[in-house]
Design a protein around this motif. Sequence first.
Motif, PDB file in Angstrom:
ATOM      1  N   LYS A   1      69.495  36.975  57.397  1.00 32.81           N
ATOM      2  CA  LYS A   1      68.972  38.447  56.915  1.00 32.81           C
ATOM      3  C   LYS A   1      69.798  39.284  56.676  1.00 32.81           C
ATOM      4  CE  LYS A   1      64.243  36.753  59.329  1.00 32.81           C
ATOM      5  NZ  LYS A   1      63.034  37.192  59.764  1.00 32.81           N
ATOM      6  N   ARG A   2      70.818  39.569  57.868  1.00 29.39           N
ATOM      7  CA  ARG A   2      71.170  40.619  57.730  1.00 29.39           C
ATOM      8  C   ARG A   2      72.028  41.052  56.332  1.00 29.39           C
ATOM      9  NH1 ARG A   2      70.389  44.860  59.847  1.00 29.39           N
ATOM     10  NH2 ARG A   2      69.627  43.807  61.716  1.00 29.39           N
TER      11      ARG A   2
ATOM     12  N   THR B   1      73.540  51.350  60.759  1.00 29.10           N
ATOM     13  CA  THR B   1      72.405  52.842  61.305  1.00 29.10           C
ATOM     14  C   THR B   1      73.307  53.492  61.479  1.00 29.10           C
ATOM     15  OG1 THR B   1      72.308  51.381  62.883  1.00 29.10           O
ATOM     16  CG2 THR B   1      70.575  51.230  62.027  1.00 29.10           C
TER      17      THR B   1
ATOM     18  N   ASP C   1      72.512  57.147  59.915  1.00 30.14           N
ATOM     19  CA  ASP C   1      71.893  58.249  60.540  1.00 30.14           C
ATOM     20  C   ASP C   1      72.412  59.378  60.905  1.00 30.14           C
ATOM     21  OD1 ASP C   1      70.028  56.283  61.596  1.00 30.14           O
ATOM     22  OD2 ASP C   1      70.139  56.558  63.666  1.00 30.14           O
TER      23      ASP C   1
ATOM     24  N   LEU D   1      71.685  61.885  57.539  1.00 26.17           N
ATOM     25  CA  LEU D   1      70.518  62.221  57.613  1.00 26.17           C
ATOM     26  C   LEU D   1      70.303  63.497  59.187  1.00 26.17           C
ATOM     27  CD1 LEU D   1      68.792  59.329  56.880  1.00 26.17           C
ATOM     28  CD2 LEU D   1      69.231  60.773  55.534  1.00 26.17           C
TER      29      LEU D   1
ATOM     30  N   GLY E   1      73.958  59.491  77.460  1.00 22.12           N
ATOM     31  CA  GLY E   1      72.723  58.403  76.113  1.00 22.12           C
ATOM     32  C   GLY E   1      73.343  59.537  75.134  1.00 22.12           C
TER      33      GLY E   1
ATOM     34  N   PRO F   1      76.579  58.193  74.272  1.00 22.02           N
ATOM     35  CA  PRO F   1      78.093  57.498  73.758  1.00 22.02           C
ATOM     36  C   PRO F   1      79.288  58.065  73.069  1.00 22.02           C
ATOM     37  CG  PRO F   1      76.273  55.884  73.626  1.00 22.02           C
ATOM     38  CD  PRO F   1      75.357  56.989  73.616  1.00 22.02           C
ATOM     39  N   GLU F   2      78.335  58.325  71.871  1.00 16.35           N
ATOM     40  CA  GLU F   2      79.280  59.537  70.603  1.00 16.35           C
ATOM     41  C   GLU F   2      79.853  60.024  70.645  1.00 16.35           C
ATOM     42  OE1 GLU F   2      77.277  57.768  67.149  1.00 16.35           O
ATOM     43  OE2 GLU F   2      77.073  55.054  67.728  1.00 16.35           O
TER      44      GLU F   2
ATOM     45  N   VAL G   1      62.384  40.968  58.909  1.00 17.65           N
ATOM     46  CA  VAL G   1      61.699  41.190  60.451  1.00 17.65           C
ATOM     47  C   VAL G   1      63.235  40.478  61.829  1.00 17.65           C
ATOM     48  CG1 VAL G   1      60.699  40.535  62.607  1.00 17.65           C
ATOM     49  CG2 VAL G   1      59.657  40.865  60.263  1.00 17.65           C
ATOM     50  N   PHE G   2      63.421  41.403  62.004  1.00 18.91           N
ATOM     51  CA  PHE G   2      64.284  41.074  62.692  1.00 18.91           C
ATOM     52  C   PHE G   2      63.882  40.873  64.171  1.00 18.91           C
ATOM     53  CE2 PHE G   2      67.083  42.832  59.181  1.00 18.91           C
ATOM     54  CZ  PHE G   2      67.598  42.028  58.504  1.00 18.91           C
TER      55      PHE G   2
ATOM     56  N   GLN H   1      69.273  39.339  64.796  1.00 19.01           N
ATOM     57  CA  GLN H   1      69.048  40.444  65.524  1.00 19.01           C
ATOM     58  C   GLN H   1      68.648  41.949  64.740  1.00 19.01           C
ATOM     59  OE1 GLN H   1      69.502  39.454  69.269  1.00 19.01           O
ATOM     60  NE2 GLN H   1      68.361  37.411  67.994  1.00 19.01           N
ATOM     61  N   PRO H   2      67.673  42.431  65.869  1.00 18.87           N
ATOM     62  CA  PRO H   2      67.917  44.262  65.123  1.00 18.87           C
ATOM     63  C   PRO H   2      69.267  44.698  65.494  1.00 18.87           C
ATOM     64  CG  PRO H   2      66.351  43.300  66.988  1.00 18.87           C
ATOM     65  CD  PRO H   2      67.264  42.460  66.872  1.00 18.87           C
ATOM     66  N   PRO H   3      69.554  45.438  64.566  1.00 24.15           N
ATOM     67  CA  PRO H   3      70.645  46.167  64.672  1.00 24.15           C
ATOM     68  C   PRO H   3      70.606  47.741  66.133  1.00 24.15           C
ATOM     69  CG  PRO H   3      69.267  47.710  63.340  1.00 24.15           C
ATOM     70  CD  PRO H   3      68.938  46.266  64.024  1.00 24.15           C
ATOM     71  N   THR H   4      71.865  47.805  66.218  1.00 26.87           N
ATOM     72  CA  THR H   4      71.657  48.689  67.610  1.00 26.87           C
ATOM     73  C   THR H   4      71.536  49.606  66.607  1.00 26.87           C
ATOM     74  OG1 THR H   4      73.658  47.326  68.516  1.00 26.87           O
ATOM     75  CG2 THR H   4      73.553  49.939  69.556  1.00 26.87           C
ATOM     76  N   ILE H   5      70.485  50.893  67.778  1.00 26.45           N
ATOM     77  CA  ILE H   5      70.331  51.738  67.452  1.00 26.45           C
ATOM     78  C   ILE H   5      69.873  53.317  68.695  1.00 26.45           C
ATOM     79  CG2 ILE H   5      68.292  53.447  66.550  1.00 26.45           C
ATOM     80  CD1 ILE H   5      67.080  50.583  65.326  1.00 26.45           C
ATOM     81  N   GLY H   6      70.788  54.319  68.441  1.00 30.82           N
ATOM     82  CA  GLY H   6      71.900  54.891  69.388  1.00 30.82           C
ATOM     83  C   GLY H   6      72.049  54.052  70.846  1.00 30.82           C
TER      84      GLY H   6
ATOM     85  N   TYR I   1      71.483  51.348  71.832  1.00 27.20           N
ATOM     86  CA  TYR I   1      70.275  50.165  72.732  1.00 27.20           C
ATOM     87  C   TYR I   1      69.866  49.083  71.132  1.00 27.20           C
ATOM     88  CZ  TYR I   1      69.561  54.337  75.719  1.00 27.20           C
ATOM     89  OH  TYR I   1      70.214  54.378  76.569  1.00 27.20           O
TER      90      TYR I   1
ATOM     91  N   ARG J   1      60.178  50.997  57.106  1.00 28.83           N
ATOM     92  CA  ARG J   1      61.317  51.353  59.013  1.00 28.83           C
ATOM     93  C   ARG J   1      59.925  51.267  59.814  1.00 28.83           C
ATOM     94  NH1 ARG J   1      67.118  52.634  59.578  1.00 28.83           N
ATOM     95  NH2 ARG J   1      67.394  51.706  57.677  1.00 28.83           N
TER      96      ARG J   1
ATOM     97  N   ASP K   1      65.228  54.688  84.429  1.00 26.28           N
ATOM     98  CA  ASP K   1      65.489  55.666  83.188  1.00 26.28           C
ATOM     99  C   ASP K   1      66.454  54.741  82.023  1.00 26.28           C
ATOM    100  OD1 ASP K   1      64.891  57.213  85.209  1.00 26.28           O
ATOM    101  OD2 ASP K   1      66.899  58.448  85.502  1.00 26.28           O
TER     102      ASP K   1
ATOM    103  N   HIS L   1      65.528  56.720  77.977  1.00 28.90           N
ATOM    104  CA  HIS L   1      66.300  57.135  76.107  1.00 28.90           C
ATOM    105  C   HIS L   1      66.427  56.056  75.775  1.00 28.90           C
ATOM    106  CE1 HIS L   1      68.323  59.935  80.061  1.00 28.90           C
ATOM    107  NE2 HIS L   1      68.761  58.886  80.427  1.00 28.90           N
TER     108      HIS L   1
ATOM    109  N   HIS M   1      65.437  57.852  66.160  1.00 29.44           N
ATOM    110  CA  HIS M   1      66.013  57.775  64.720  1.00 29.44           C
ATOM    111  C   HIS M   1      65.160  57.320  64.093  1.00 29.44           C
ATOM    112  CE1 HIS M   1      67.494  53.777  62.122  1.00 29.44           C
ATOM    113  NE2 HIS M   1      66.577  53.350  62.393  1.00 29.44           N
TER     114      HIS M   1
ATOM    115  N   LEU N   1      64.154  60.429  60.945  1.00 32.56           N
ATOM    116  CA  LEU N   1      64.933  60.305  60.372  1.00 32.56           C
ATOM    117  C   LEU N   1      64.744  59.939  58.967  1.00 32.56           C
ATOM    118  CD1 LEU N   1      68.673  59.665  62.151  1.00 32.56           C
ATOM    119  CD2 LEU N   1      67.595  62.673  61.474  1.00 32.56           C
ATOM    120  N   TYR N   2      63.721  58.418  59.135  1.00 35.91           N
ATOM    121  CA  TYR N   2      63.238  57.906  57.714  1.00 35.91           C
ATOM    122  C   TYR N   2      61.552  57.281  57.111  1.00 35.91           C
ATOM    123  CZ  TYR N   2      67.669  55.980  58.481  1.00 35.91           C
ATOM    124  OH  TYR N   2      68.872  55.520  58.995  1.00 35.91           O
TER     125      TYR N   2
END
Lengths: 337, 133
Positions: free
Chosen positions: A172-173, A212, A216, A219, A309, A311-312, B31-32, B42-47, B49, B63, B77, B81, B89, B92-93
């Motif tokens: 899918k990706r 992303t 991100d 934006l 929280g 890391p970048e 759908v991932f 698999q879902p993408p990594t966001i921030g 996570y 989205r 915690d 986070h 994220h 922004l959309y």
Amino acid sequence: MGAGKLTLLPINAVELDRTNPRIRRFLEIHQGEPTYDQIALALDVAGSDSADSQGATAPEKLRNSILTNGGIMQPIIVNKQPDSRLVCIEGNTRLYIYRSFVSEKIDGDWTKIPALVHEGLEAQDVDAIRLQAHLVGPRQWDAYSKAKYLWELQYKELMPIDRIIAFCGGNKRDVTTAIQAYADMEHYYRAICVADDYDTEKYSGFVELQSTKVKDAILKAGFSLTDFSHWIAKGNIKNLEQVRKLPRILPDKKARDVFLKKDVKAALDVLEKPELSGTLKAASISQLARALSEAIDSIPYAEVLRLRGSPEDDAVRYINDALESLQGLVKDLNAGS
Amino acid sequence: MSGESAQHVNLVERLVATVEQRHQTTRGIVVFADHHSFGVNQPPTIGGYKPDVFAQDLPETFRVIGEAKTPNDFRSDRSLHQIEAFLNHLALYANSTFYLAVPWFLKGRANFVIRDLSRPEHKSVKISVLPFA
């Protein structure tokens, strides 16, 4: 779809497929119906791009292989349409090479070509053949042509996305990235280009945009995808690898300003060499080491949580850089003991 | 989600079903999910996570991110986070939705967490707590 009939067809009885995405990629800037020469040129040019043609048909190699073998090993696939026209739906380059052998008077009989002929294939059958042959098969089209075709199947022909994904091997990706990259390029980049400036080679930049992290960052910094298209068009971003640097550049005001005025490379120079005050520059290594220890001892826990929280964050990067340098120095210092 | 409990796996499965049902379009939905049946998808990594579920249509007009939380997850915690990163994220959309799937008895806790983490910039994100029995 039936099995088709294997036969030898006169090369002039078969038409090249004008709807073939690889051909259309190079004819997008031409007005009106393309001529045979334009189609032939498109096939030739499309396959000669070694930069992004991973696994793509390379006409010169294919030409040599056909000459050496005295013919093609796999028949072309032809659709006999209701009006009896024979259209090549798979193997346009091979058909073109046979025709060029005849016109160049190459030794051998190149007037007939092995073909698998289907009668009255439905559009979905033609799509299935193309998808299997050129999106996941051994003779893949270039990335832009693939994306354009997938986008058309999904957006114009309304083929269900699950079906497209299944045809393309289930990833899918890859399919999502290709379609969305093409859609973004069409929507944002084409809008800012005059016809002659539209460069399909920029597609790879729009593929990188689908990360992303990258999108991100753009934006979040208050920019739009139209801005991104301008950066691509004006040369602020010169290659796809540079797109990946945007999440580092855009959050940093100085680097961002330099990037907007110049390019990614200049902005990275700013990031790699952060400005230090005169006092810091004049400080000895022992003073700096002591100051660093004191700063770490007194860092508020809330700040630790914030950095954890993020890391970048530049601070995290500089801390890791400092750690690496300190470890190297300590190793050297201990080497003599 | 690797090594998650059966309860978490079950929540992810129900989350996927809910997303597919609520956001289905005539052209389909991609759908991932962080679930064994999704293999490489698999879902993408966001921030930093990875969410349990990520979905969109194509070309993208919406989205969706879904996250499943068990009682144990809520004690960390890291979970907070993570949810905050997903909301940042999605903010922004356009047309974005966040689902928090929890066992039914955690609905109150989930609503509190969402209220606590929500900031004005998240107001464009549709947020929904999904309590499953």
